[in-house]
Scaffold this motif. Structure first.
Motif, PDB file in Angstrom:
ATOM      1  N   GLY A 104       0.796  -1.223   0.000  1.00  0.00           N
ATOM      2  CA  GLY A 104       0.000   0.000   0.000  1.00  0.00           C
ATOM      3  C   GLY A 104       0.826   1.270   0.000  1.00  0.00           C
ATOM      4  N   HIS A 105       2.148   1.134   0.033  1.00  0.00           N
ATOM      5  CA  HIS A 105       3.035   2.295   0.062  1.00  0.00           C
ATOM      6  C   HIS A 105       3.689   2.508  -1.298  1.00  0.00           C
ATOM      7  N   ALA A 106       3.904   3.763  -1.632  1.00  0.00           N
ATOM      8  CA  ALA A 106       4.621   4.136  -2.845  1.00  0.00           C
ATOM      9  C   ALA A 106       5.707   5.122  -2.461  1.00  0.00           C
ATOM     10  N   ALA A 107       6.655   5.287  -3.352  1.00  0.00           N
ATOM     11  CA  ALA A 107       7.721   6.271  -3.153  1.00  0.00           C
ATOM     12  C   ALA A 107       7.833   7.112  -4.417  1.00  0.00           C
ATOM     13  N   ILE A 108       8.303   8.322  -4.246  1.00  0.00           N
ATOM     14  CA  ILE A 108       8.686   9.155  -5.381  1.00  0.00           C
ATOM     15  C   ILE A 108      10.202   9.221  -5.331  1.00  0.00           C
ATOM     16  N   CYS A 109      10.831   8.716  -6.394  1.00  0.00           N
ATOM     17  CA  CYS A 109      12.285   8.634  -6.438  1.00  0.00           C
ATOM     18  C   CYS A 109      12.744   8.631  -7.891  1.00  0.00           C
ATOM     19  N   SER A 110      14.020   8.510  -8.089  1.00  0.00           N
ATOM     20  CA  SER A 110      14.571   8.455  -9.446  1.00  0.00           C
ATOM     21  C   SER A 110      14.317   7.090 -10.076  1.00  0.00           C
ATOM     22  N   LYS A 111      14.401   7.050 -11.391  1.00  0.00           N
ATOM     23  CA  LYS A 111      14.279   5.787 -12.114  1.00  0.00           C
ATOM     24  C   LYS A 111      15.387   4.833 -11.676  1.00  0.00           C
ATOM     25  N   ALA A 112      16.587   5.365 -11.459  1.00  0.00           N
ATOM     26  CA  ALA A 112      17.718   4.538 -11.028  1.00  0.00           C
ATOM     27  C   ALA A 112      17.438   3.868  -9.687  1.00  0.00           C
ATOM     28  N   ALA A 113      16.854   4.602  -8.743  1.00  0.00           N
ATOM     29  CA  ALA A 113      16.523   4.023  -7.439  1.00  0.00           C
ATOM     30  C   ALA A 113      15.442   2.959  -7.592  1.00  0.00           C
ATOM     31  N   ALA A 114      14.462   3.225  -8.434  1.00  0.00           N
ATOM     32  CA  ALA A 114      13.400   2.247  -8.671  1.00  0.00           C
ATOM     33  C   ALA A 114      13.988   0.947  -9.204  1.00  0.00           C
ATOM     34  N   GLU A 115      14.893   1.056 -10.153  1.00  0.00           N
ATOM     35  CA  GLU A 115      15.525  -0.128 -10.720  1.00  0.00           C
ATOM     36  C   GLU A 115      16.399  -0.840  -9.694  1.00  0.00           C
ATOM     37  N   ARG A 116      17.127  -0.082  -8.916  1.00  0.00           N
ATOM     38  CA  ARG A 116      18.018  -0.672  -7.908  1.00  0.00           C
ATOM     39  C   ARG A 116      17.264  -1.514  -6.890  1.00  0.00           C
ATOM     40  N   TYR A 117      16.074  -1.045  -6.493  1.00  0.00           N
ATOM     41  CA  TYR A 117      15.313  -1.750  -5.466  1.00  0.00           C
ATOM     42  C   TYR A 117      14.202  -2.622  -6.045  1.00  0.00           C
ATOM     43  N   GLY A 118      14.181  -2.792  -7.363  1.00  0.00           N
ATOM     44  CA  GLY A 118      13.226  -3.691  -7.991  1.00  0.00           C
ATOM     45  C   GLY A 118      11.789  -3.242  -7.887  1.00  0.00           C
ATOM     46  N   MET A 119      11.581  -1.951  -7.956  1.00  0.00           N
ATOM     47  CA  MET A 119      10.227  -1.402  -7.862  1.00  0.00           C
ATOM     48  C   MET A 119       9.671  -1.172  -9.267  1.00  0.00           C
ATOM     49  N   LYS A 120       8.344  -1.177  -9.388  1.00  0.00           N
ATOM     50  CA  LYS A 120       7.741  -0.801 -10.661  1.00  0.00           C
ATOM     51  C   LYS A 120       7.274   0.636 -10.541  1.00  0.00           C
ATOM     52  N   GLY A 121       7.291   1.364 -11.656  1.00  0.00           N
ATOM     53  CA  GLY A 121       6.926   2.756 -11.543  1.00  0.00           C
ATOM     54  C   GLY A 121       6.564   3.430 -12.839  1.00  0.00           C
ATOM     55  N   ASN A 122       6.091   4.648 -12.675  1.00  0.00           N
ATOM     56  CA  ASN A 122       5.719   5.532 -13.774  1.00  0.00           C
ATOM     57  C   ASN A 122       6.379   6.880 -13.557  1.00  0.00           C
ATOM     58  N   LEU A 123       6.816   7.484 -14.637  1.00  0.00           N
ATOM     59  CA  LEU A 123       7.369   8.834 -14.571  1.00  0.00           C
ATOM     60  C   LEU A 123       6.245   9.799 -14.223  1.00  0.00           C
ATOM     61  N   VAL A 124       6.443  10.640 -13.201  1.00  0.00           N
ATOM     62  CA  VAL A 124       5.393  11.585 -12.815  1.00  0.00           C
ATOM     63  C   VAL A 124       5.799  13.036 -12.986  1.00  0.00           C
ATOM     64  N   ALA A 125       7.071  13.316 -12.969  1.00  0.00           N
ATOM     65  CA  ALA A 125       7.501  14.707 -13.086  1.00  0.00           C
ATOM     66  C   ALA A 125       8.813  14.735 -13.841  1.00  0.00           C
ATOM     67  N   GLY A 126       8.752  14.992 -15.131  1.00  0.00           N
ATOM     68  CA  GLY A 126       9.963  14.953 -15.923  1.00  0.00           C
ATOM     69  C   GLY A 126      10.427  16.289 -16.424  1.00  0.00           C
ATOM     70  N   ALA A 127       9.730  17.357 -16.050  1.00  0.00           N
ATOM     71  CA  ALA A 127      10.052  18.653 -16.635  1.00  0.00           C
ATOM     72  C   ALA A 127      10.637  19.639 -15.634  1.00  0.00           C
ATOM     73  N   ASN A 128      10.980  19.170 -14.455  1.00  0.00           N
ATOM     74  CA  ASN A 128      11.547  20.080 -13.464  1.00  0.00           C
ATOM     75  C   ASN A 128      13.012  20.362 -13.769  1.00  0.00           C
TER      76      ASN A 128
END
Length: 109
Positions: free
Chosen positions: A68-92
């Protein structure tokens, strides 16, 4: 002395076997949460929890198997910890001060 501009991309990630509709809480560093405020505004029922670090948020969710928990992090961190994700903020764009190393080694700065 100058300024370096860096594109900051954040991903909304969770455990690989989680259903996006079952997420109730998102954890991340306060700056990352601010960068993703438009995305978070679209999910007002999700509890937002400030954390020490973006990657650490993903690591803790994975290590403790926090359903039930999610994180907002970099794609690299998501890959490192085996998480699935979607890009949410790419224009900052973040600006950082750049100081010439020669000036620093001479003790000028």
């Amino acid at each position: 002395i100058g300024e370096y501009k860096l594109r900051i991309s954040q991903s909304f990630v969770c455990l690989p076997d989680e259903d996006w509709n079952d997420l109730t809480e998102v954890n991340s560093h306060p700056i990352a949460l601010m960068q993703c405020r438009e995305f978070l505004a679209q999910h007002p029922k999700m509890k937002v929890v400030e954390a020490e670090d973006t990657a650490l948020s993903a690591e803790i969710i994975k290590r403790e198997n926090l359903k039930g928990h999610a994180a907002i992090c970099s794609k690299a961190a998501a890959e490192r910890y085996g998480m699935k994700g979607n890009l949410v903020a790419g224009a900052n764009i973040a600006g950082f001060e750049k100081i010439a190393s020669a000036m620093m080694s001479q003790g000028v700065v």
